[in-house]
Scaffold this motif. Structure first.
Motif, PDB file in Angstrom:
ATOM      1  N   TRP A 249      -4.552  22.389 -30.796  1.00  8.17           N
ATOM      2  CA  TRP A 249      -4.683  22.962 -29.446  1.00  8.17           C
ATOM      3  C   TRP A 249      -6.148  22.994 -29.010  1.00  8.17           C
ATOM      4  CZ3 TRP A 249      -1.090  25.663 -26.109  1.00  8.17           C
ATOM      5  CH2 TRP A 249       0.251  25.535 -26.501  1.00  8.17           C
ATOM      6  N   GLU A 250      -7.013  23.473 -29.906  1.00  8.94           N
ATOM      7  CA  GLU A 250      -8.436  23.542 -29.548  1.00  8.94           C
ATOM      8  C   GLU A 250      -9.010  22.144 -29.307  1.00  8.94           C
ATOM      9  OE1 GLU A 250     -10.151  27.653 -31.357  1.00  8.94           O
ATOM     10  OE2 GLU A 250     -10.159  25.953 -32.728  1.00  8.94           O
ATOM     11  N   ALA A 251      -8.611  21.193 -30.165  1.00  8.76           N
ATOM     12  CA  ALA A 251      -9.108  19.824 -30.011  1.00  8.76           C
ATOM     13  C   ALA A 251      -8.663  19.229 -28.687  1.00  8.76           C
ATOM     14  CB  ALA A 251      -8.631  18.963 -31.174  1.00  8.76           C
ATOM     15  N   LEU A 252      -7.385  19.405 -28.357  1.00  8.71           N
ATOM     16  CA  LEU A 252      -6.865  18.843 -27.111  1.00  8.71           C
ATOM     17  C   LEU A 252      -7.574  19.438 -25.901  1.00  8.71           C
ATOM     18  CD1 LEU A 252      -4.830  17.082 -25.575  1.00  8.71           C
ATOM     19  CD2 LEU A 252      -3.259  19.037 -25.609  1.00  8.71           C
ATOM     20  N   PHE A 253      -7.703  20.769 -25.881  1.00  9.33           N
ATOM     21  CA  PHE A 253      -8.329  21.414 -24.717  1.00  9.33           C
ATOM     22  C   PHE A 253      -9.822  21.084 -24.636  1.00  9.33           C
ATOM     23  CE2 PHE A 253      -4.340  23.356 -24.253  1.00  9.33           C
ATOM     24  CZ  PHE A 253      -4.287  24.043 -23.050  1.00  9.33           C
ATOM     25  N   HIS A 254     -10.488  20.999 -25.782  1.00  7.70           N
ATOM     26  CA  HIS A 254     -11.903  20.617 -25.791  1.00  7.70           C
ATOM     27  C   HIS A 254     -12.084  19.231 -25.180  1.00  7.70           C
ATOM     28  CE1 HIS A 254     -16.056  20.617 -27.564  1.00  7.70           C
ATOM     29  NE2 HIS A 254     -15.857  19.305 -27.514  1.00  7.70           N
ATOM     30  N   GLU A 255     -11.323  18.283 -25.690  1.00  6.45           N
ATOM     31  CA  GLU A 255     -11.470  16.914 -25.185  1.00  6.45           C
ATOM     32  C   GLU A 255     -10.989  16.787 -23.751  1.00  6.45           C
ATOM     33  OE1 GLU A 255     -13.322  14.913 -26.746  1.00  6.45           O
ATOM     34  OE2 GLU A 255     -13.459  16.246 -28.460  1.00  6.45           O
TER      35      GLU A 255
ATOM     36  N   HIS B  99     -13.976  17.468 -21.565  1.00  4.00           N
ATOM     37  CA  HIS B  99     -14.774  16.246 -21.386  1.00  4.00           C
ATOM     38  C   HIS B  99     -14.087  15.299 -20.410  1.00  4.00           C
ATOM     39  CE1 HIS B  99     -17.785  16.884 -24.446  1.00  4.00           C
ATOM     40  NE2 HIS B  99     -16.910  16.956 -25.435  1.00  4.00           N
ATOM     41  N   THR B 100     -12.807  15.108 -20.631  1.00  2.00           N
ATOM     42  CA  THR B 100     -12.055  14.123 -19.858  1.00  2.00           C
ATOM     43  C   THR B 100     -12.082  14.446 -18.371  1.00  2.00           C
ATOM     44  OG1 THR B 100     -10.615  13.657 -21.741  1.00  2.00           O
ATOM     45  CG2 THR B 100      -9.781  13.083 -19.556  1.00  2.00           C
ATOM     46  N   GLU B 101     -11.800  15.690 -18.015  1.00  2.00           N
ATOM     47  CA  GLU B 101     -11.780  16.054 -16.599  1.00  2.00           C
ATOM     48  C   GLU B 101     -13.176  15.970 -15.983  1.00  2.00           C
ATOM     49  OE1 GLU B 101      -9.188  16.210 -14.846  1.00  2.00           O
ATOM     50  OE2 GLU B 101      -7.802  16.127 -16.533  1.00  2.00           O
ATOM     51  N   HIS B 102     -14.184  16.311 -16.767  1.00  2.00           N
ATOM     52  CA  HIS B 102     -15.556  16.167 -16.274  1.00  2.00           C
ATOM     53  C   HIS B 102     -15.844  14.720 -15.908  1.00  2.00           C
ATOM     54  CE1 HIS B 102     -20.099  16.050 -17.352  1.00  2.00           C
ATOM     55  NE2 HIS B 102     -19.947  16.236 -16.074  1.00  2.00           N
TER      56      HIS B 102
ATOM     57  N   ASP C 227     -28.027  15.435 -19.664  1.00  2.00           N
ATOM     58  CA  ASP C 227     -27.988  16.558 -20.603  1.00  2.00           C
ATOM     59  C   ASP C 227     -26.581  16.694 -21.186  1.00  2.00           C
ATOM     60  OD1 ASP C 227     -28.196  18.918 -21.977  1.00  2.00           O
ATOM     61  OD2 ASP C 227     -28.647  20.164 -20.217  1.00  2.00           O
ATOM     62  N   MET C 228     -26.432  16.416 -22.488  1.00  2.00           N
ATOM     63  CA  MET C 228     -25.109  16.456 -23.106  1.00  2.00           C
ATOM     64  C   MET C 228     -24.559  17.881 -23.203  1.00  2.00           C
ATOM     65  SD  MET C 228     -24.741  13.317 -23.211  1.00  2.00           S
ATOM     66  CE  MET C 228     -23.078  13.238 -23.885  1.00  2.00           C
ATOM     67  N   ALA C 229     -25.402  18.888 -23.011  1.00  2.00           N
ATOM     68  CA  ALA C 229     -24.901  20.268 -23.001  1.00  2.00           C
ATOM     69  C   ALA C 229     -23.986  20.507 -21.807  1.00  2.00           C
ATOM     70  CB  ALA C 229     -26.067  21.261 -22.964  1.00  2.00           C
ATOM     71  N   VAL C 230     -24.101  19.672 -20.772  1.00  2.00           N
ATOM     72  CA  VAL C 230     -23.256  19.843 -19.590  1.00  2.00           C
ATOM     73  C   VAL C 230     -21.811  19.491 -19.927  1.00  2.00           C
ATOM     74  CG1 VAL C 230     -22.809  19.066 -17.231  1.00  2.00           C
ATOM     75  CG2 VAL C 230     -25.158  19.466 -17.988  1.00  2.00           C
ATOM     76  N   THR C 231     -21.583  18.261 -20.401  1.00  2.00           N
ATOM     77  CA  THR C 231     -20.198  17.877 -20.707  1.00  2.00           C
ATOM     78  C   THR C 231     -19.647  18.678 -21.883  1.00  2.00           C
ATOM     79  OG1 THR C 231     -18.696  16.014 -21.017  1.00  2.00           O
ATOM     80  CG2 THR C 231     -20.785  15.922 -22.248  1.00  2.00           C
ATOM     81  N   GLU C 232     -20.509  19.021 -22.858  1.00  2.00           N
ATOM     82  CA  GLU C 232     -20.032  19.870 -23.956  1.00  2.00           C
ATOM     83  C   GLU C 232     -19.690  21.270 -23.448  1.00  2.00           C
ATOM     84  OE1 GLU C 232     -19.070  18.976 -26.761  1.00  2.00           O
ATOM     85  OE2 GLU C 232     -19.986  16.991 -26.953  1.00  2.00           O
TER      86      GLU C 232
ATOM     87  N   ALA D 204     -16.299  21.164 -22.021  1.00  2.00           N
ATOM     88  CA  ALA D 204     -15.342  21.084 -23.128  1.00  2.00           C
ATOM     89  C   ALA D 204     -15.125  22.455 -23.760  1.00  2.00           C
ATOM     90  CB  ALA D 204     -15.837  20.083 -24.169  1.00  2.00           C
ATOM     91  N   MET D 205     -16.217  23.200 -23.956  1.00  2.00           N
ATOM     92  CA  MET D 205     -16.105  24.537 -24.546  1.00  2.00           C
ATOM     93  C   MET D 205     -15.359  25.503 -23.620  1.00  2.00           C
ATOM     94  SD  MET D 205     -17.498  24.203 -27.489  1.00  2.00           S
ATOM     95  CE  MET D 205     -18.660  23.107 -28.332  1.00  2.00           C
ATOM     96  N   LEU D 206     -15.578  25.359 -22.320  1.00  2.00           N
ATOM     97  CA  LEU D 206     -14.906  26.243 -21.363  1.00  2.00           C
ATOM     98  C   LEU D 206     -13.389  26.098 -21.473  1.00  2.00           C
ATOM     99  CD1 LEU D 206     -15.668  28.233 -19.002  1.00  2.00           C
ATOM    100  CD2 LEU D 206     -15.243  26.313 -17.458  1.00  2.00           C
ATOM    101  N   MET D 207     -12.928  24.860 -21.644  1.00  2.00           N
ATOM    102  CA  MET D 207     -11.492  24.626 -21.808  1.00  2.00           C
ATOM    103  C   MET D 207     -11.024  25.032 -23.209  1.00  2.00           C
ATOM    104  SD  MET D 207     -10.083  23.496 -19.038  1.00  2.00           S
ATOM    105  CE  MET D 207      -8.561  22.784 -19.686  1.00  2.00           C
ATOM    106  N   GLN D 208     -11.766  24.666 -24.231  1.00  2.00           N
ATOM    107  CA  GLN D 208     -11.354  24.957 -25.609  1.00  2.00           C
ATOM    108  C   GLN D 208     -11.165  26.445 -25.843  1.00  2.00           C
ATOM    109  OE1 GLN D 208     -13.927  23.396 -28.730  1.00  2.00           O
ATOM    110  NE2 GLN D 208     -13.385  25.062 -30.092  1.00  2.00           N
TER     111      GLN D 208
END
Length: 496
Positions: free
Chosen positions: A295-301, A304-307, A324-329, A332-336
Motif C-alpha cells: 500500500w505504501e509503495a503504491l501510494f508513494h509511486e 510521483h506518477t501524478e506529479h 529539485d528532487m525533493a519536490v517529486t519526492e 510521493a511522501m504526501l500520498m504515501q
C-alpha cells in the motif's frame, strides 16, 4: 591554441536549446531501458547502447561548456560525463543482480528476491541465513564493481574543475553543510524518542528489544504481516482510485499513466515510477509483496506518477525532468503517508485502531529519517575521503549509532545513491510535513477528500520541478523548509 570556450562562458541560446532537445530524448531512452529491465520485461540493461547514441552529451568538453548554461543543465552534463565513464559498471551490476542466485536451506532464490524472502520469513534463524548469504554475495560479486566505479568517479570529478564530488555538488547549489547541521540536531533531538519507540515496536511485533535487533529483523519488522488484514490486497488499487477521484483525478481515464502491478521473477522488489515522457507516458511499477508495504509503495509511486503526469508540457526540459528532487519526492511522501493517516483510514479502510497505525507510521518515519540523516553525514565524508576502502568502519559507526542496530559494513558502497539524492529524501519529509500541516489548517483533517486540495495540487504539480521545495513551500504557506518539522510530525503520530 584551443577553440573551446573557457568554463563558465555564457552558452549560445541555440546551443542550449539543442542540448535540451537531445537531453530530453536521452533521459526518455534511459528511463525506458530502466523500466523494461527492472520491471522484469527485459533480461539485460543496455545502458551502454543508450549512452553511445547520445555520446556528444557526455563528453568532457560538453560538461565544461555547459557551465555557462542554467545550473540544472550544467549539472546534467556533468552527471552525463561521469555516468558515461561508469556505464559498463551500471550494466554489469544490473546483469549480476539479475543472474545471481542463492541457495539457502536447499531452496534457490534470485538475489533480488532475498530481501523479499527475508521479509516474509517468520523464522529468525532462517532470516539470518538469508541475510548473511545476501551480504556475502554483495561483497563478493558487486562490491568490486562499485569500488572500481567509485575510483573512476573520483579521478574524473577533478577534470570537471572540482577537488571532489562533495565540492562539485556544492557548486551546483546543494546546501550540504547546512542540511548536515540540521541532521545532527535531528539525530540528537530524536535519539531517546527512537530508543523508546523503536524498542516498543520491536518488542510488540517481533518479541525483541531494540538492542538485540539485527539487520535481518528490520525487513520483517516493516513487512508487518500481522497488518495484512488491515491492508487487504484486493482493496489497494480501488482505494487509490477513490482517493484520487475525490481530488478530482480519474486514474483509469489518464491515458498517460500506465500501472504495472504484475509479479515477475526478475522484477525488482523496489517500487519505482518511470517517467518515460513527461507528461506523456508515465509508468508506475511495484513488485507485489503484500500488506502495508504494498500500500505504501503504491501510494508513494502514485504521488510521483501524478506529479509527472500533470507537469505542463510547455515547461523547458530541465523543469520537467530535472530540478529539485525533493519536490517529486515530497508529492510521493504526501500520498504515501495517507496510508497511516487516521482520518484517511477511517474514510477508506475498516480498521479497528487507526491511531495504532498512525503510531506505526510515525515510528517507521523516525527510523527512515534517522537512517537518511546518518547517510548524508556518511556520504559527505565518503566523497572527501582519501581512500574510500577505509570507509567501511565509518559507515558502520554512523548508521549503527543512528539506528541502534548494527548495520552491515559491506553495504558501504551500495548504500550510496548517486547525485546526493539523499538530500532529496530528507528535504521531502520536511516538505510533506509542513505542507500537510498547511492543508489540514486550511481544509481540515480530511483535506485529501476535498476538491479544493486537488485543485491546489494540480496547480503545483503543473510547475514540474522548476521551483525548489523551499520556494514552493514558501509561496504556498509562507514557511521556511526545516527538518525540525519532521520531528514534530513524528511526535504527533506517536501521541495519536
Amino acid at each position: 591554441m584551443s577553440n573551446q570556450a573557457p568554463p563558465g562562458t555564457p552558452v549560445d541560446a541555440r546551443a542550449i536549446d539543442a542540448f535540451r532537445d537531445r537531453a530530453d530524448r536521452f533521459i526518455a531512452d534511459l528511463d525506458e531501458e530502466f523500466y523494461l529491465h527492472y520491471a522484469g520485461l527485459k533480461e539485460t540493461l543496455d545502458v551502454e547502447e543508450v549512452y553511445e547514441r547520445y555520446e556528444e552529451l557526455t563528453r568532457l568538453d560538453t560538461a565544461r561548456q555547459m557551465e555557462g548554461a542554467p545550473t540544472e543543465l550544467w549539472r546534467f552534463a556533468c552527471e552525463g560525463f561521469l555516468g558515461n565513464l561508469t556505464r559498463e559498471h551500471q550494466a554489469k551490476v544490473a546483469r549480476v543482480e539479475a543472474e545471481l542466485e542463492a541457495t539457502v536451506d536447499g531452496a534457490t532464490i534470485p538475489y533480488r528476491m532475498l530481501r523479499v524472502a527475508m521479509s516474509n520469513e517468520p523464522d529468525r534463524d532462517k532470516r539470518q541465513r538469508l541475510e548473511e548469504t545476501r551480504v556475502r554475495l554483495l561483497d563478493e560479486n558487486l562490491n568490486p564493481v562499485y569500488l572500481d566505479a567509485a575510483q573512476i568517479d573520483r579521478e574524473a570529478v577533478t577534470r570537471l574543475g572540482a577537488p571532489n564530488y562533495y565540492e562539485l555538488y556544492k557548486r551546483f547549489g546543494f546546501r550540504l553543510d547546512a542540511l548536515a547541521d540540521e541532521c545532527r540536531e535531528l539525530l540528537d533531538e530524536t535519539e531517546t524518542l527512537w530508543e523508546v519507540a523503536g524498542d516498543k515496536l520491536f518488542r510488540s511485533r517481533l518479541g525483541l528489544p531494540l538492542d538485540e535487533a539485527r539487520a535481518w529483523d528490520v525487513v520483517r519488522l516493516f513487512r508487518a504481516p500481522e497488518l495484512d488484514e488491515s491492508y487487504p490486497q484486493d482493496q489497494m488499487v480501488p482505494a487509490l482510485e477513490a482517493t484520487l477521484a475525490e481530488l478530482g483525478i480519474d486514474l483509469r481515464a489518464q491515458d498517460n499513466v500506465h500501472l504495472d502491478l504484475d509479479a515477475r521473477p526478475s522484477k525488482t522488489p523496489r517500487a519505482f515510477c518511470a517517467p518515460i515522457e513527461v507528461p506523456g507516458k508515465v509508468m508506475l511499477v511495484i513488485q507485489p509483496i503484500g500488506g502495508k508495504d504494498d500500500w505504501e509503495a503504491l501510494f508513494h509511486e502514485a504521488g510521483h506518477t501524478e506529479h509527472y503526469a500533470h507537469t505542463s508540457a510547455e515547461l523547458p526540459m530541465e523543469d520537467r525532468r530535472l530540478g529539485d528532487m525533493a519536490v517529486t519526492e515530497g508529492w510521493a511522501m504526501l500520498m504515501q503517508h495517507l496510508v497511516t493517516e487516521p482520518a484517511w483510514l477511517n474514510r477508506r479502510l475498516n480498521v479497528p485502531r487507526p491511531r495504532d497505525l498512525a503510531a506505526d507510521g510515525a515510528t517507521s518515519l523516525l527510523y527512515l529519517v534517522r537512517r537518511y540523516a546518518a547517510k548524508l553525514l556518511y556520504e559527505i565524508e565518503f566523497f572527501q575521503a582519501e581512500d574510500v576502502t577505509q570507509m567501511q568502519s565509518r559507515y558502520f559507526e554512523l548508521l549503527s549509532d543512528a539506528l541502534k542496530i548494527p548495520v552491515n559494513p559491506e553495504s558501504y558502497l551500495d548504500d550510496i545513491d548517486g547525485s546526493f539524492y539523499v538530500i532529496g529524501y530528507l528535504r521531502s519529509w520536511a516538505f510533506e510535513a509542513q505542507l500537510r500541516e498547511y492543508l489540514r489548517g486550511e481544509l481540515g483533517n480530511e483535506w485529501f477528500a476535498k476538491r479544493d486540495a486537488g485543485d491546489l495540487l494540480r496547480e503545483l504539480w503543473s510547475l514540474g520541478q522548476g521551483p525548489t521545495a523551499d520556494a514552493l513551500l514558501k509561496d504556498v504557506t509562507g514557511a521556511t523548509l526545516e527538518m525540525a518539522s519532521v520531528t514534530a510530525r513524528v511526535r504527533e503520530g506517536l501521541a495519536a
